[in-house]
Design a protein around this motif. Structure first.
Motif, PDB file in Angstrom:
ATOM      1  N   ILE A  57       3.116 -14.616   4.777  1.00  0.00           N
ATOM      2  CA  ILE A  57       3.511 -13.320   5.339  1.00  0.00           C
ATOM      3  C   ILE A  57       3.695 -12.294   4.223  1.00  0.00           C
ATOM      4  CG2 ILE A  57       5.276 -12.098   6.685  1.00  0.00           C
ATOM      5  CD1 ILE A  57       3.395 -13.870   8.381  1.00  0.00           C
ATOM      6  N   GLN A  58       4.151 -12.711   3.057  1.00  0.00           N
ATOM      7  CA  GLN A  58       4.218 -11.788   1.911  1.00  0.00           C
ATOM      8  C   GLN A  58       2.821 -11.269   1.580  1.00  0.00           C
ATOM      9  OE1 GLN A  58       6.271 -13.532  -1.478  1.00  0.00           O
ATOM     10  NE2 GLN A  58       7.760 -14.475  -0.106  1.00  0.00           N
ATOM     11  N   TRP A  59       1.859 -12.173   1.601  1.00  0.00           N
ATOM     12  CA  TRP A  59       0.471 -11.783   1.338  1.00  0.00           C
ATOM     13  C   TRP A  59      -0.029 -10.840   2.419  1.00  0.00           C
ATOM     14  CZ3 TRP A  59      -4.247 -14.150   3.593  1.00  0.00           C
ATOM     15  CH2 TRP A  59      -5.407 -13.672   2.986  1.00  0.00           C
ATOM     16  N   GLU A  60       0.251 -11.183   3.693  1.00  0.00           N
ATOM     17  CA  GLU A  60      -0.149 -10.301   4.796  1.00  0.00           C
ATOM     18  C   GLU A  60       0.441  -8.906   4.605  1.00  0.00           C
ATOM     19  OE1 GLU A  60       0.918 -11.647   8.752  1.00  0.00           O
ATOM     20  OE2 GLU A  60      -1.160 -12.100   9.173  1.00  0.00           O
ATOM     21  N   HIS A  61       1.715  -8.860   4.210  1.00  0.00           N
ATOM     22  CA  HIS A  61       2.358  -7.566   4.000  1.00  0.00           C
ATOM     23  C   HIS A  61       1.633  -6.779   2.909  1.00  0.00           C
ATOM     24  CE1 HIS A  61       5.404  -4.670   2.651  1.00  0.00           C
ATOM     25  NE2 HIS A  61       5.742  -4.654   3.928  1.00  0.00           N
ATOM     26  N   SER A  62       1.207  -7.482   1.872  1.00  0.00           N
ATOM     27  CA  SER A  62       0.550  -6.791   0.755  1.00  0.00           C
ATOM     28  C   SER A  62      -0.824  -6.236   1.129  1.00  0.00           C
ATOM     29  CB  SER A  62       0.429  -7.725  -0.459  1.00  0.00           C
ATOM     30  OG  SER A  62      -0.601  -8.674  -0.278  1.00  0.00           O
ATOM     31  N   VAL A  63      -1.504  -6.843   2.102  1.00  0.00           N
ATOM     32  CA  VAL A  63      -2.833  -6.346   2.491  1.00  0.00           C
ATOM     33  C   VAL A  63      -2.799  -5.466   3.741  1.00  0.00           C
ATOM     34  CG1 VAL A  63      -4.030  -8.273   1.389  1.00  0.00           C
ATOM     35  CG2 VAL A  63      -3.482  -8.404   3.826  1.00  0.00           C
ATOM     36  N   THR A  64      -1.634  -5.293   4.348  1.00  0.00           N
ATOM     37  CA  THR A  64      -1.540  -4.480   5.559  1.00  0.00           C
ATOM     38  C   THR A  64      -2.018  -3.043   5.359  1.00  0.00           C
ATOM     39  OG1 THR A  64       0.139  -5.878   6.566  1.00  0.00           O
ATOM     40  CG2 THR A  64       0.083  -3.586   7.297  1.00  0.00           C
ATOM     41  N   PRO A  65      -1.812  -2.402   4.210  1.00  0.00           N
ATOM     42  CA  PRO A  65      -2.357  -1.051   4.046  1.00  0.00           C
ATOM     43  C   PRO A  65      -3.874  -0.986   4.255  1.00  0.00           C
ATOM     44  CG  PRO A  65      -0.715  -1.450   2.360  1.00  0.00           C
ATOM     45  CD  PRO A  65      -0.951  -2.769   3.068  1.00  0.00           C
ATOM     46  N   ASN A  73      -5.556  -2.847   6.447  1.00  0.00           N
ATOM     47  CA  ASN A  73      -5.708  -2.834   7.901  1.00  0.00           C
ATOM     48  C   ASN A  73      -5.385  -1.447   8.464  1.00  0.00           C
ATOM     49  OD1 ASN A  73      -4.991  -5.743   7.152  1.00  0.00           O
ATOM     50  ND2 ASN A  73      -5.661  -5.973   9.263  1.00  0.00           N
ATOM     51  N   GLU A  74      -4.303  -0.879   7.983  1.00  0.00           N
ATOM     52  CA  GLU A  74      -3.913   0.439   8.492  1.00  0.00           C
ATOM     53  C   GLU A  74      -4.936   1.497   8.086  1.00  0.00           C
ATOM     54  OE1 GLU A  74       0.322   1.128   7.740  1.00  0.00           O
ATOM     55  OE2 GLU A  74       0.619   0.330   9.774  1.00  0.00           O
ATOM     56  N   GLY A  75      -5.573   1.328   6.948  1.00  0.00           N
ATOM     57  CA  GLY A  75      -6.621   2.241   6.527  1.00  0.00           C
ATOM     58  C   GLY A  75      -7.822   2.223   7.460  1.00  0.00           C
ATOM     59  N   ALA A  76      -7.980   1.127   8.191  1.00  0.00           N
ATOM     60  CA  ALA A  76      -9.064   1.016   9.174  1.00  0.00           C
ATOM     61  C   ALA A  76      -8.630   1.510  10.548  1.00  0.00           C
ATOM     62  CB  ALA A  76      -9.533  -0.433   9.274  1.00  0.00           C
ATOM     63  N   GLY A  77      -7.392   2.001  10.646  1.00  0.00           N
ATOM     64  CA  GLY A  77      -6.931   2.586  11.903  1.00  0.00           C
ATOM     65  C   GLY A  77      -5.917   1.777  12.675  1.00  0.00           C
ATOM     66  N   GLU A  78      -5.606   0.577  12.222  1.00  0.00           N
ATOM     67  CA  GLU A  78      -4.590  -0.212  12.912  1.00  0.00           C
ATOM     68  C   GLU A  78      -3.208   0.378  12.675  1.00  0.00           C
ATOM     69  OE1 GLU A  78      -4.387  -4.598  13.311  1.00  0.00           O
ATOM     70  OE2 GLU A  78      -5.845  -4.508  11.681  1.00  0.00           O
ATOM     71  N   ASN A  79      -2.320   0.142  13.618  1.00  0.00           N
ATOM     72  CA  ASN A  79      -0.926   0.519  13.478  1.00  0.00           C
ATOM     73  C   ASN A  79      -0.132  -0.782  13.551  1.00  0.00           C
ATOM     74  OD1 ASN A  79       1.618   1.633  13.541  1.00  0.00           O
ATOM     75  ND2 ASN A  79       1.118   3.150  15.110  1.00  0.00           N
ATOM     76  N   ILE A  80       0.549  -1.137  12.456  1.00  0.00           N
ATOM     77  CA  ILE A  80       1.212  -2.435  12.354  1.00  0.00           C
ATOM     78  C   ILE A  80       2.702  -2.239  12.108  1.00  0.00           C
ATOM     79  CG2 ILE A  80       1.350  -4.593  11.037  1.00  0.00           C
ATOM     80  CD1 ILE A  80      -1.687  -4.204  10.454  1.00  0.00           C
ATOM     81  N   HIS A 136       5.126  -0.297   9.277  1.00  0.00           N
ATOM     82  CA  HIS A 136       4.808  -0.931   7.997  1.00  0.00           C
ATOM     83  C   HIS A 136       5.319  -0.123   6.811  1.00  0.00           C
ATOM     84  CE1 HIS A 136       2.880  -3.187   4.895  1.00  0.00           C
ATOM     85  NE2 HIS A 136       2.357  -2.068   4.426  1.00  0.00           N
ATOM     86  N   THR A 137       5.131   1.179   6.838  1.00  0.00           N
ATOM     87  CA  THR A 137       5.535   2.002   5.694  1.00  0.00           C
ATOM     88  C   THR A 137       7.042   2.025   5.488  1.00  0.00           C
ATOM     89  OG1 THR A 137       5.524   3.964   7.103  1.00  0.00           O
ATOM     90  CG2 THR A 137       3.500   3.513   5.832  1.00  0.00           C
ATOM     91  N   GLU A 138       7.822   1.599   6.492  1.00  0.00           N
ATOM     92  CA  GLU A 138       9.269   1.586   6.382  1.00  0.00           C
ATOM     93  C   GLU A 138       9.855   0.190   6.161  1.00  0.00           C
ATOM     94  OE1 GLU A 138      10.966   3.650   9.739  1.00  0.00           O
ATOM     95  OE2 GLU A 138       9.370   5.146   9.682  1.00  0.00           O
ATOM     96  N   TYR A 139       9.017  -0.830   6.306  1.00  0.00           N
ATOM     97  CA  TYR A 139       9.522  -2.193   6.161  1.00  0.00           C
ATOM     98  C   TYR A 139       9.324  -2.682   4.733  1.00  0.00           C
ATOM     99  CZ  TYR A 139      10.329  -7.146   6.629  1.00  0.00           C
ATOM    100  OH  TYR A 139      10.819  -8.417   6.461  1.00  0.00           O
ATOM    101  N   ALA A 140      10.432  -2.969   4.086  1.00  0.00           N
ATOM    102  CA  ALA A 140      10.397  -3.498   2.721  1.00  0.00           C
ATOM    103  C   ALA A 140      10.996  -4.899   2.739  1.00  0.00           C
ATOM    104  CB  ALA A 140      11.194  -2.586   1.787  1.00  0.00           C
TER     105      ALA A 140
END
Length: 174
Positions: free
Chosen positions: A83-91, A93-100, A169-173
């Motif tokens: 999940i740490q890895w997923e968090h690191s690559v989420t930007p 996904n969001e760059g492709a239009g997803e909202n996570i 995502h942008t608010e979750y640290a």
């Protein structure tokens, strides 16, 4: 129970008109396409996002048509390495239009019950569910299609509730 493949599930994106929502409940998703990139990330070698190309293309195509593609990831803290890895690559996904969004389990209200034995699911346009099934090692076996209106409505209500509770995502640290 009849299961469709991941490729068949992805073809559902061509049939939806306004919203595709994914509820993720697992703390690890081991899929062959990600094994190498995940291991390289664990070794501190960064991430080559090429394994994401088919998904990013699908997300871009869907969102370019004016559709929304959303996810809520219900996660255990402290985060697993996956999940740490997923968090690191989420930007990416969001760059492709997803909202996570992220929802730590500790923030779940006590009355939340996940249907389908806590399996992940996609909800398309409040009319069709694709419930994921995994083997003992966490590999996807396929998705079960459910179109029962009462079940779909139950999941749509849960989606809306979790979406309000989850942290963008942008608010979750972590």
């Amino acid at each position: 129970m009849e299961l469709i493949s991941s490729a068949e599930r992805n073809r559902l994106f061509e049939r939806f008109h306004h919203d595709a929502f994914h509820l993720e409940l697992r703390d690890d998703y081991s899929v062959p396409d990600e094994d190498g990139p995940f291991q390289r990330w664990l070794a501190g070698e960064g991430t080559d996002h090429s394994y994401l190309a088919p998904w990013l293309s699908l997300a871009r195509h869907s969102t370019a048509r004016g559709m929304t593609v959303r996810r809520v990831r219900v996660i255990t803290e402290p985060l697993t390495p996956y999940i740490q890895w997923e968090h690191s690559v989420t930007p990416v996904n969001e760059g492709a239009g997803e909202n996570i969004r992220w929802l730590p389990r500790r923030l779940l209200p006590a009355d939340v019950v996940f249907p389908f034995n806590n399996h992940d699911w996609w909800l398309f346009d409040d009319r069709l569910l694709a419930v994921g099934h995994f083997d003992r090692d966490g590999r996807i076996l396929g998705s079960q299609i459910i179109e029962d209106p009462a079940t779909v409505v139950q999941c749509a209500h849960l989606r809306d509730r979790l979406w309000r509770l989850a942290v963008p995502h942008t608010e979750y640290a972590p």
